[in-house]
Design a protein around this motif. Structure first.
Motif, PDB file in Angstrom:
ATOM      1  N   HIS A   1      45.202  44.792  30.828  1.00 41.95           N
ATOM      2  CA  HIS A   1      43.323  45.167  31.355  1.00 41.95           C
ATOM      3  C   HIS A   1      42.931  44.680  29.807  1.00 41.95           C
ATOM      4  CE1 HIS A   1      44.359  48.001  27.974  1.00 41.95           C
ATOM      5  NE2 HIS A   1      44.934  48.962  28.475  1.00 41.95           N
ATOM      6  N   VAL A   2      44.031  43.566  29.034  1.00 45.59           N
ATOM      7  CA  VAL A   2      42.871  42.730  28.335  1.00 45.59           C
ATOM      8  C   VAL A   2      43.036  40.852  28.977  1.00 45.59           C
ATOM      9  CG1 VAL A   2      42.866  42.136  25.992  1.00 45.59           C
ATOM     10  CG2 VAL A   2      43.542  44.231  26.456  1.00 45.59           C
ATOM     11  N   PRO A   3      42.022  40.363  29.292  1.00 42.72           N
ATOM     12  CA  PRO A   3      42.539  39.433  30.191  1.00 42.72           C
ATOM     13  C   PRO A   3      43.057  38.586  29.645  1.00 42.72           C
ATOM     14  CG  PRO A   3      40.209  39.829  31.053  1.00 42.72           C
ATOM     15  CD  PRO A   3      40.571  41.286  30.209  1.00 42.72           C
ATOM     16  N   ARG A   4      43.921  37.416  29.616  1.00 40.14           N
ATOM     17  CA  ARG A   4      44.574  36.729  29.040  1.00 40.14           C
ATOM     18  C   ARG A   4      43.550  34.632  29.405  1.00 40.14           C
ATOM     19  NH1 ARG A   4      50.554  36.657  31.567  1.00 40.14           N
ATOM     20  NH2 ARG A   4      48.853  37.828  32.693  1.00 40.14           N
ATOM     21  N   PRO A   5      42.669  34.205  28.362  1.00 42.74           N
ATOM     22  CA  PRO A   5      42.155  33.416  28.711  1.00 42.74           C
ATOM     23  C   PRO A   5      42.665  32.288  29.280  1.00 42.74           C
ATOM     24  CG  PRO A   5      41.111  34.059  26.065  1.00 42.74           C
ATOM     25  CD  PRO A   5      42.553  34.954  27.363  1.00 42.74           C
ATOM     26  N   GLY A   6      42.000  31.218  30.254  1.00 45.67           N
ATOM     27  CA  GLY A   6      43.317  30.425  31.102  1.00 45.67           C
ATOM     28  C   GLY A   6      43.851  31.475  32.073  1.00 45.67           C
ATOM     29  N   HIS A   7      44.162  31.804  32.506  1.00 48.20           N
ATOM     30  CA  HIS A   7      44.737  33.018  33.165  1.00 48.20           C
ATOM     31  C   HIS A   7      44.251  33.281  34.114  1.00 48.20           C
ATOM     32  CE1 HIS A   7      48.950  34.543  35.293  1.00 48.20           C
ATOM     33  NE2 HIS A   7      49.234  34.068  34.301  1.00 48.20           N
ATOM     34  N   GLY A   8      44.729  33.863  35.338  1.00 45.85           N
ATOM     35  CA  GLY A   8      43.173  34.479  36.493  1.00 45.85           C
ATOM     36  C   GLY A   8      43.571  35.475  36.215  1.00 45.85           C
ATOM     37  N   ASP A   9      44.107  35.870  35.432  1.00 43.34           N
ATOM     38  CA  ASP A   9      43.813  37.722  34.800  1.00 43.34           C
ATOM     39  C   ASP A   9      42.479  38.020  35.321  1.00 43.34           C
ATOM     40  OD1 ASP A   9      45.992  37.437  34.384  1.00 43.34           O
ATOM     41  OD2 ASP A   9      45.905  37.964  32.286  1.00 43.34           O
ATOM     42  N   LEU A  10      41.274  38.039  34.830  1.00 43.25           N
ATOM     43  CA  LEU A  10      39.950  37.928  34.625  1.00 43.25           C
ATOM     44  C   LEU A  10      39.427  37.710  36.437  1.00 43.25           C
ATOM     45  CD1 LEU A  10      37.175  39.265  33.789  1.00 43.25           C
ATOM     46  CD2 LEU A  10      37.447  37.260  32.196  1.00 43.25           C
ATOM     47  N   ALA A  11      39.575  36.600  36.917  1.00 40.95           N
ATOM     48  CA  ALA A  11      38.835  35.837  37.617  1.00 40.95           C
ATOM     49  C   ALA A  11      39.129  36.663  39.058  1.00 40.95           C
ATOM     50  CB  ALA A  11      38.629  33.885  37.883  1.00 40.95           C
ATOM     51  N   GLY A  12      40.729  36.827  39.001  1.00 46.60           N
ATOM     52  CA  GLY A  12      41.865  37.713  40.322  1.00 46.60           C
ATOM     53  C   GLY A  12      40.645  38.516  40.055  1.00 46.60           C
ATOM     54  N   SER A  13      41.008  39.336  39.552  1.00 44.16           N
ATOM     55  CA  SER A  13      40.447  41.132  38.725  1.00 44.16           C
ATOM     56  C   SER A  13      39.361  40.822  39.749  1.00 44.16           C
ATOM     57  CB  SER A  13      40.432  41.584  37.549  1.00 44.16           C
ATOM     58  OG  SER A  13      39.820  41.502  36.995  1.00 44.16           O
ATOM     59  N   ILE A  14      37.888  40.257  39.329  1.00 45.04           N
ATOM     60  CA  ILE A  14      36.786  39.922  39.742  1.00 45.04           C
ATOM     61  C   ILE A  14      36.956  39.996  41.181  1.00 45.04           C
ATOM     62  CG2 ILE A  14      34.073  38.968  39.774  1.00 45.04           C
ATOM     63  CD1 ILE A  14      34.797  38.095  36.481  1.00 45.04           C
ATOM     64  N   LYS A  15      37.594  39.096  41.515  1.00 48.84           N
ATOM     65  CA  LYS A  15      36.776  38.436  43.038  1.00 48.84           C
ATOM     66  C   LYS A  15      37.815  39.975  43.395  1.00 48.84           C
ATOM     67  CE  LYS A  15      39.130  35.214  45.872  1.00 48.84           C
ATOM     68  NZ  LYS A  15      37.976  35.430  47.175  1.00 48.84           N
ATOM     69  N   TYR A  16      39.457  40.523  43.503  1.00 45.80           N
ATOM     70  CA  TYR A  16      39.899  41.533  44.323  1.00 45.80           C
ATOM     71  C   TYR A  16      39.645  42.747  44.218  1.00 45.80           C
ATOM     72  CZ  TYR A  16      41.983  37.469  46.991  1.00 45.80           C
ATOM     73  OH  TYR A  16      42.374  36.176  47.584  1.00 45.80           O
TER      74      TYR A  16
ATOM     75  N   SER B   1      41.434  47.096  38.745  1.00 51.28           N
ATOM     76  CA  SER B   1      41.599  47.313  37.640  1.00 51.28           C
ATOM     77  C   SER B   1      42.515  47.154  37.065  1.00 51.28           C
ATOM     78  CB  SER B   1      41.152  49.017  37.207  1.00 51.28           C
ATOM     79  OG  SER B   1      41.826  49.614  37.919  1.00 51.28           O
ATOM     80  N   ASP B   2      44.016  46.830  37.401  1.00 51.67           N
ATOM     81  CA  ASP B   2      44.873  46.326  37.224  1.00 51.67           C
ATOM     82  C   ASP B   2      45.047  45.290  37.091  1.00 51.67           C
ATOM     83  OD1 ASP B   2      47.458  46.283  36.068  1.00 51.67           O
ATOM     84  OD2 ASP B   2      47.942  47.533  37.430  1.00 51.67           O
ATOM     85  N   MET B   3      44.887  44.262  35.971  1.00 48.89           N
ATOM     86  CA  MET B   3      45.404  42.696  36.146  1.00 48.89           C
ATOM     87  C   MET B   3      46.175  42.104  36.480  1.00 48.89           C
ATOM     88  SD  MET B   3      42.700  41.416  33.788  1.00 48.89           S
ATOM     89  CE  MET B   3      42.043  42.579  32.578  1.00 48.89           C
ATOM     90  N   ARG B   4      47.556  44.016  35.871  1.00 50.94           N
ATOM     91  CA  ARG B   4      48.572  43.142  36.740  1.00 50.94           C
ATOM     92  C   ARG B   4      48.849  42.632  38.149  1.00 50.94           C
ATOM     93  NH1 ARG B   4      53.272  42.666  34.855  1.00 50.94           N
ATOM     94  NH2 ARG B   4      52.724  43.223  32.839  1.00 50.94           N
ATOM     95  N   ASN B   5      47.908  43.037  39.549  1.00 52.79           N
ATOM     96  CA  ASN B   5      47.836  42.710  40.598  1.00 52.79           C
ATOM     97  C   ASN B   5      48.012  41.438  40.603  1.00 52.79           C
ATOM     98  OD1 ASN B   5      48.621  45.701  40.765  1.00 52.79           O
ATOM     99  ND2 ASN B   5      46.601  45.986  41.381  1.00 52.79           N
ATOM    100  N   VAL B   6      47.058  40.873  39.628  1.00 54.10           N
ATOM    101  CA  VAL B   6      46.522  39.107  40.121  1.00 54.10           C
ATOM    102  C   VAL B   6      47.757  38.181  39.421  1.00 54.10           C
ATOM    103  CG1 VAL B   6      45.556  37.749  39.125  1.00 54.10           C
ATOM    104  CG2 VAL B   6      44.706  39.801  40.144  1.00 54.10           C
TER     105      VAL B   6
ATOM    106  N   ASP C   1      38.637  43.696  26.333  1.00 49.37           N
ATOM    107  CA  ASP C   1      39.730  45.103  26.518  1.00 49.37           C
ATOM    108  C   ASP C   1      39.205  45.755  27.989  1.00 49.37           C
ATOM    109  OD1 ASP C   1      40.592  47.434  28.141  1.00 49.37           O
ATOM    110  OD2 ASP C   1      41.055  47.637  25.697  1.00 49.37           O
ATOM    111  N   LEU C   2      39.059  45.539  28.624  1.00 51.89           N
ATOM    112  CA  LEU C   2      38.078  45.794  30.114  1.00 51.89           C
ATOM    113  C   LEU C   2      37.938  47.166  30.579  1.00 51.89           C
ATOM    114  CD1 LEU C   2      38.520  43.047  33.023  1.00 51.89           C
ATOM    115  CD2 LEU C   2      36.850  43.285  30.715  1.00 51.89           C
ATOM    116  N   ASP C   3      38.690  47.719  29.656  1.00 51.98           N
ATOM    117  CA  ASP C   3      38.353  49.060  29.792  1.00 51.98           C
ATOM    118  C   ASP C   3      37.698  49.735  28.795  1.00 51.98           C
ATOM    119  OD1 ASP C   3      40.389  49.813  31.432  1.00 51.98           O
ATOM    120  OD2 ASP C   3      42.291  50.835  30.697  1.00 51.98           O
ATOM    121  N   THR C   4      37.717  49.134  28.082  1.00 51.03           N
ATOM    122  CA  THR C   4      36.366  49.871  26.617  1.00 51.03           C
ATOM    123  C   THR C   4      35.228  48.889  26.360  1.00 51.03           C
ATOM    124  OG1 THR C   4      37.832  48.959  25.112  1.00 51.03           O
ATOM    125  CG2 THR C   4      38.507  51.216  25.057  1.00 51.03           C
TER     126      THR C   4
END
Ligand code: EPS
Length: 381
Positions: free
Chosen positions: A102-117, A120-125, A318-321
Motif C-alpha cells: 500500500h506504499v507505492p515505489r516511485p518509478g515502479h508501476g505501483d501507483l499508476a497501475g493501481s489507479i488504472k485498474y 487497493s493492493d499494489m501487489r496486483n500491479v 501510504d495510500l491507506d492513511t
C-alpha cells in the motif's frame, strides 16, 4: 503475421508464452531456449531471486520431434519461487492481506497501475510489471532468433555503460574474446572493474544503477521494413520492441543522439562501388535508412533506468492513511543491465524475424530458403 503473447505473474505458478505465425520445419529444442534463459539469469548485480530460479522451458504445442509444425507454439517456464508464494498468490484462496502493498515505489508501476485498474493492493500491479516477465519473452523470441540464425544472421550484445562508467569502443574480435565470460557482458575489462565497484557501492548505499547496452545483428538482408508507411519502418519497430522492455527509457539507432550534433558530411555513410558491388566504408546509420535495412549490421543501443526498488527507499505516501511513508521494499536486483541486454537481443531478433517473414513470406522453411536464394541472386548480396 508473426506475433506472440506472454502471461504470468512474477510469483505465480508459471510464465507462459504463445508464438503464432512461425513457419513449419524450423529445428528448435528446449536446450537452445534454455541456453538463452540461462544467459538472462546471469550478470553481476542481480538479487536473491536468481539463486532460486533455474529457468527451463517446456513446449506444450507447436513443436514435434524438435521441429516447428506451423501451429501456435506454447512455451511454459515454471516459477520455483511459487512454492514460497502459493499461499499469497493462489488463484482462488490467496491470503492477500498478509502481502498487501500500500506504499507505492516511485518509478515502479505501483501507483499508476493501481489507479488504472482500481487495485487497493499494489501487489496486483507489481506482480505483472516485474521484469520476471522477460523470461517468457526471451523464451518466445528465442524461437524467432533460431529462425533468423537459420538464415545466417548473428545476434550479439554487450554492455557499454553502467551508471556513469563507459566502456571503451570495442571490435567484434574483442567482444568475442571478453563478453561471453564477462560478469557484466562488457568487452572492456578495465571499465568492467570500475562498473562492478560502482554496483557494490550502490548496494552498500541501498541504491540501484542503470546503464546502456548495445545490440548488433550481423548479415541482415537489405530490404526488411519499408519507407512507404510509418508503421512498417524497421527502426521504429525495433525501437518500440526495445522500449517495451521494463525500465528502458531511450533507444538509439546507429549514431543516435550524437547525429544531432554532427554535420551531415560526418553522419551519412558514403556509397562506393568496387567494380563488383556497392559498399559503405562506415555504418553510422546502424544498418537502417528510411526504415529499411540496407545490408549493413543493425546497431542499436538502449538505456535502462536504475531499478525502482531501493533498499534505502524514497519518500512516498501510504495510500491507506495518506500519511508520508517510505516506499515499500521488495526483494530486488541492484543492477540488471546485462540481463536486459539478453532480453534486448531476443526482442530485436523477434522483430527482425517478423520483418523477414513479411518480406519473404512462406509457410515452411523450404519456401523461405528458396525465396531468399532468388532474392540474393537478384540483389547480388
Ligand atoms: C523484479 C524483482 C525481483 C527480480 C525480478 C524482477 O524479483 P523478486 O521480487 O521475486 O525478488 O529478481 O526478476 C526476475 C524474477 C527475473 O526472472 O528476472 C522486479 O520487481 O521487477
Amino acid at each position: 503475421m508473426l506475433r506472440y503473447l506472454t502471461a504470468g505473474e512474477s510469483h505465480g505458478p508459471a510464465l507462459t508464452a504463445i508464438v503464432e505465425g512461425m513457419p513449419a520445419g524450423l529445428e528448435i529444442t528446449t536446450e537452445y531456449i534454455n541456453k538463452q534463459l540461462a544467459r538472462r539469469q546471469m550478470g553481476y548485480g542481480r538479487g536473491g531471486r536468481m539463486r532460486i530460479e533455474e529457468d527451463q522451458v517446456t513446449f506444450f504445442s507447436g513443436v514435434r520431434n524438435s521441429k516447428t509444425l506451423g501451429s501456435p507454439i506454447t512455451l511454459m517456464i515454471s516459477n520455483r519461487d511459487w512454492e514460497n508464494w502459493k499461499a499469497y498468490m493462489h488463484a482462488e484462496t490467496a491470503a492477500v492481506e498478509s502481502r498487501r502493498v500500500h506504499v507505492p515505489r516511485p518509478g515502479h508501476g505501483d501507483l499508476a497501475g493501481s489507479i488504472k485498474y482500481g487495485h487497493s493492493d499494489m501487489r496486483n500491479v507489481l506482480e505483472r510489471a516485474s521484469a520476471r516477465e522477460t523470461a517468457a519473452r526471451v523464451a518466445a523470441c528465442s524461437v524467432a532468433r533460431r529462425l533468423i540464425e537459420h538464415f545466417g544472421m548473428v545476434v550479439e550484445s554487450h554492455v557499454v555503460q553502467i551508471g556513469s562508467i563507459q566502456a571503451a569502443e570495442s571490435s567484434y574480435e574483442e567482444r568475442q574474446q571478453h563478453v561471453p565470460s564477462s560478469p557484466l557482458f562488457c568487452a572492456d575489462p578495465t571499465a568492467e572493474e570500475a562498473m562492478m565497484k560502482a554496483i557494490d557501492q550502490a548496494k552498500e548505499n541501498g541504491d540501484s544503477l542503470g546503464g546502456v547496452f548495445e545490440i548488433i545483428i550481423h548479415h541482415v538482408p537489405a530490404g526488411l521494413g519499408s519507407h512507404v508507411h510509418w508503421d512498417r519502418r524497421l527502426d521504429s519497430r525495433l525501437a518500440g520492441a526495445l522500449m517495451s522492455i521494463q525500465a528502458i527509457k531511450g533507444v538509439e539507432v546507429g549514431l543516435g543522439f550524437q547525429a544531432a550534433a554532427t554535420p551531415g558530411s560526418r553522419v551519412h555513410d558514403e556509397i562506393h562501388y568496387d567494380g563488383k558491388r556497392l559498399y559503405r566504408p562506415t555504418n553510422r546509420a546502424g544498418g537502417i535508412e528510411a526504415g529499411i535495412s540496407n545490408g549493413e549490421n543493425i546497431v542499436l543501443r538502449a538505456a535502462m533506468k536504475p531499478i525502482a526498488t531501493l533498499y534505502r527507499p524514497l519518500p512516498s505516501v501510504d495510500l491507506d492513511t495518506m500519511q508520508s511513508a517510505r516506499a515499500t521494499v521488495e526483494r530486488s536486483d541492484i543492477c540488471a543491465v546485462p540481463a536486459a541486454a539478453v532480453v534486448g537481443e531476443a526482442v530485436v531478433a523477434f522483430e527482425i524475424a517478423r520483418a523477414f517473414l513479411e518480406k519473404f513470406g512462406g509457410d515452411n522453411l523450404q519456401e523461405l530458403d528458396e525465396r531468399l536464394k532468388i532474392y540474393r541472386r537478384q540483389v547480388q548480396e
